[in-house]
Design a protein around this motif. Sequence first.
Motif, PDB file in Angstrom:
ATOM      1  N   ARG A 115      -3.661   4.247   0.848  1.00  0.00           N
ATOM      2  CA  ARG A 115      -4.853   4.564   1.640  1.00  0.00           C
ATOM      3  C   ARG A 115      -5.141   6.059   1.659  1.00  0.00           C
ATOM      4  O   ARG A 115      -6.269   6.469   1.866  1.00  0.00           O
ATOM      5  CB  ARG A 115      -4.696   4.031   3.056  1.00  0.00           C
ATOM      6  CG  ARG A 115      -4.728   2.523   3.077  1.00  0.00           C
ATOM      7  CD  ARG A 115      -4.764   1.967   4.493  1.00  0.00           C
ATOM      8  NE  ARG A 115      -4.776   0.531   4.401  1.00  0.00           N
ATOM      9  CZ  ARG A 115      -3.752  -0.240   4.705  1.00  0.00           C
ATOM     10  NH1 ARG A 115      -2.638   0.291   5.155  1.00  0.00           N
ATOM     11  NH2 ARG A 115      -3.829  -1.539   4.586  1.00  0.00           N
ATOM     12  N   ALA A 133     -14.768  -3.152   2.798  1.00  0.00           N
ATOM     13  CA  ALA A 133     -15.053  -2.328   3.977  1.00  0.00           C
ATOM     14  C   ALA A 133     -16.384  -1.591   3.815  1.00  0.00           C
ATOM     15  O   ALA A 133     -17.172  -1.497   4.765  1.00  0.00           O
ATOM     16  CB  ALA A 133     -13.925  -1.320   4.208  1.00  0.00           C
ATOM     17  N   GLU A 134     -16.643  -1.081   2.621  1.00  0.00           N
ATOM     18  CA  GLU A 134     -17.922  -0.407   2.368  1.00  0.00           C
ATOM     19  C   GLU A 134     -19.087  -1.381   2.512  1.00  0.00           C
ATOM     20  O   GLU A 134     -20.121  -1.039   3.071  1.00  0.00           O
ATOM     21  CB  GLU A 134     -17.936   0.217   0.969  1.00  0.00           C
ATOM     22  CG  GLU A 134     -17.084   1.452   0.854  1.00  0.00           C
ATOM     23  CD  GLU A 134     -17.009   1.971  -0.577  1.00  0.00           C
ATOM     24  OE1 GLU A 134     -17.818   1.537  -1.429  1.00  0.00           O
ATOM     25  OE2 GLU A 134     -16.130   2.810  -0.831  1.00  0.00           O
ATOM     26  N   GLU A 193      -6.025  -2.668  -2.947  1.00  0.00           N
ATOM     27  CA  GLU A 193      -6.538  -1.536  -2.166  1.00  0.00           C
ATOM     28  C   GLU A 193      -7.995  -1.247  -2.523  1.00  0.00           C
ATOM     29  O   GLU A 193      -8.827  -1.034  -1.642  1.00  0.00           O
ATOM     30  CB  GLU A 193      -5.678  -0.297  -2.379  1.00  0.00           C
ATOM     31  CG  GLU A 193      -6.167   0.936  -1.647  1.00  0.00           C
ATOM     32  CD  GLU A 193      -6.164   0.815  -0.133  1.00  0.00           C
ATOM     33  OE1 GLU A 193      -6.909   1.581   0.515  1.00  0.00           O
ATOM     34  OE2 GLU A 193      -5.431  -0.023   0.423  1.00  0.00           O
ATOM     35  N   LEU A 194      -8.315  -1.257  -3.806  1.00  0.00           N
ATOM     36  CA  LEU A 194      -9.711  -1.020  -4.217  1.00  0.00           C
ATOM     37  C   LEU A 194     -10.626  -2.132  -3.708  1.00  0.00           C
ATOM     38  O   LEU A 194     -11.733  -1.858  -3.243  1.00  0.00           O
ATOM     39  CB  LEU A 194      -9.811  -0.903  -5.736  1.00  0.00           C
ATOM     40  CG  LEU A 194      -9.228   0.356  -6.350  1.00  0.00           C
ATOM     41  CD1 LEU A 194      -9.324   0.294  -7.870  1.00  0.00           C
ATOM     42  CD2 LEU A 194      -9.921   1.606  -5.819  1.00  0.00           C
ATOM     43  N   ALA A 235     -10.103   6.830  -4.346  1.00  0.00           N
ATOM     44  CA  ALA A 235     -10.292   5.669  -5.217  1.00  0.00           C
ATOM     45  C   ALA A 235     -10.219   6.069  -6.686  1.00  0.00           C
ATOM     46  O   ALA A 235      -9.711   5.307  -7.517  1.00  0.00           O
ATOM     47  CB  ALA A 235     -11.625   4.988  -4.915  1.00  0.00           C
ATOM     48  N   SER A 238     -10.132  -3.981  -1.050  1.00  0.00           N
ATOM     49  CA  SER A 238     -10.236  -3.809   0.400  1.00  0.00           C
ATOM     50  C   SER A 238     -11.255  -2.725   0.745  1.00  0.00           C
ATOM     51  O   SER A 238     -12.068  -2.887   1.658  1.00  0.00           O
ATOM     52  CB  SER A 238      -8.865  -3.451   0.968  1.00  0.00           C
ATOM     53  OG  SER A 238      -8.943  -3.132   2.322  1.00  0.00           O
ATOM     54  N   ARG A 239     -11.218  -1.633   0.002  1.00  0.00           N
ATOM     55  CA  ARG A 239     -12.192  -0.556   0.239  1.00  0.00           C
ATOM     56  C   ARG A 239     -13.609  -1.020  -0.051  1.00  0.00           C
ATOM     57  O   ARG A 239     -14.539  -0.686   0.684  1.00  0.00           O
ATOM     58  CB  ARG A 239     -11.856   0.660  -0.621  1.00  0.00           C
ATOM     59  CG  ARG A 239     -10.601   1.362  -0.176  1.00  0.00           C
ATOM     60  CD  ARG A 239     -10.307   2.543  -1.057  1.00  0.00           C
ATOM     61  NE  ARG A 239      -9.022   3.136  -0.730  1.00  0.00           N
ATOM     62  CZ  ARG A 239      -8.596   4.285  -1.208  1.00  0.00           C
ATOM     63  NH1 ARG A 239      -9.350   4.992  -2.027  1.00  0.00           N
ATOM     64  NH2 ARG A 239      -7.420   4.742  -0.867  1.00  0.00           N
ATOM     65  N   THR A 280       0.808  -1.214   0.000  1.00  0.00           N
ATOM     66  CA  THR A 280       0.000   0.000   0.000  1.00  0.00           C
ATOM     67  C   THR A 280       0.841   1.262   0.000  1.00  0.00           C
ATOM     68  O   THR A 280       0.354   2.323   0.328  1.00  0.00           O
ATOM     69  CB  THR A 280      -0.927   0.022   1.231  1.00  0.00           C
ATOM     70  OG1 THR A 280      -0.123  -0.026   2.402  1.00  0.00           O
ATOM     71  CG2 THR A 280      -1.923  -1.107   1.209  1.00  0.00           C
TER      72      THR A 280
END
Length: 159
Positions: free
Chosen positions: A31, A132-133, A125-126, A35, A128-129, A5
């Motif tokens: 992070r 999380a959303e 990373e995308l 996005a 993971s986001r 990251t």
Amino acid sequence: MGNGTDMATDTQPTDRNSGQQSIVSPMTSLRALPASTIRAAIHSPHDPGATLKRVNAVLSLFYDPDFDAETKAMTREEFVRALASFPDWSVQRAFDRWCRDHTRRPSPAEICILANRELQPLSDELASRARAEEAAKVSELTPEQMARRREFAHRVMTE
């Protein structure tokens, strides 16, 4: 860069010859980036001319078999075709890594693997986001659920 990251925006050229601007750099955490910036990096354009220049430069560093000019040109075109789906910055970094870590000529597939590895932290990373959303949506309570919880808490406290 161990956790995948560590990248950010900057203005360092990705290609010493083309002067194109880099969308990502190993300076800061992914992070911290929106996005949209990460998506832009993943989907940034590919320049076949820049790739061909880099292929020529890298292949000249290693043993050059005695092929005729047509075969050599076809070999270089195979690299350009194989790398066409990758953004320039990931192709440049893949060649950088190959030159740093290997002592023989690369194949198109090997450079594709390295270019894909350059993209992986951004994709991760995308993803993971997105997870999380989705988890946040699932954990949000509706007003009816909140009312039932308040009612239950009130009954427990008054008994």
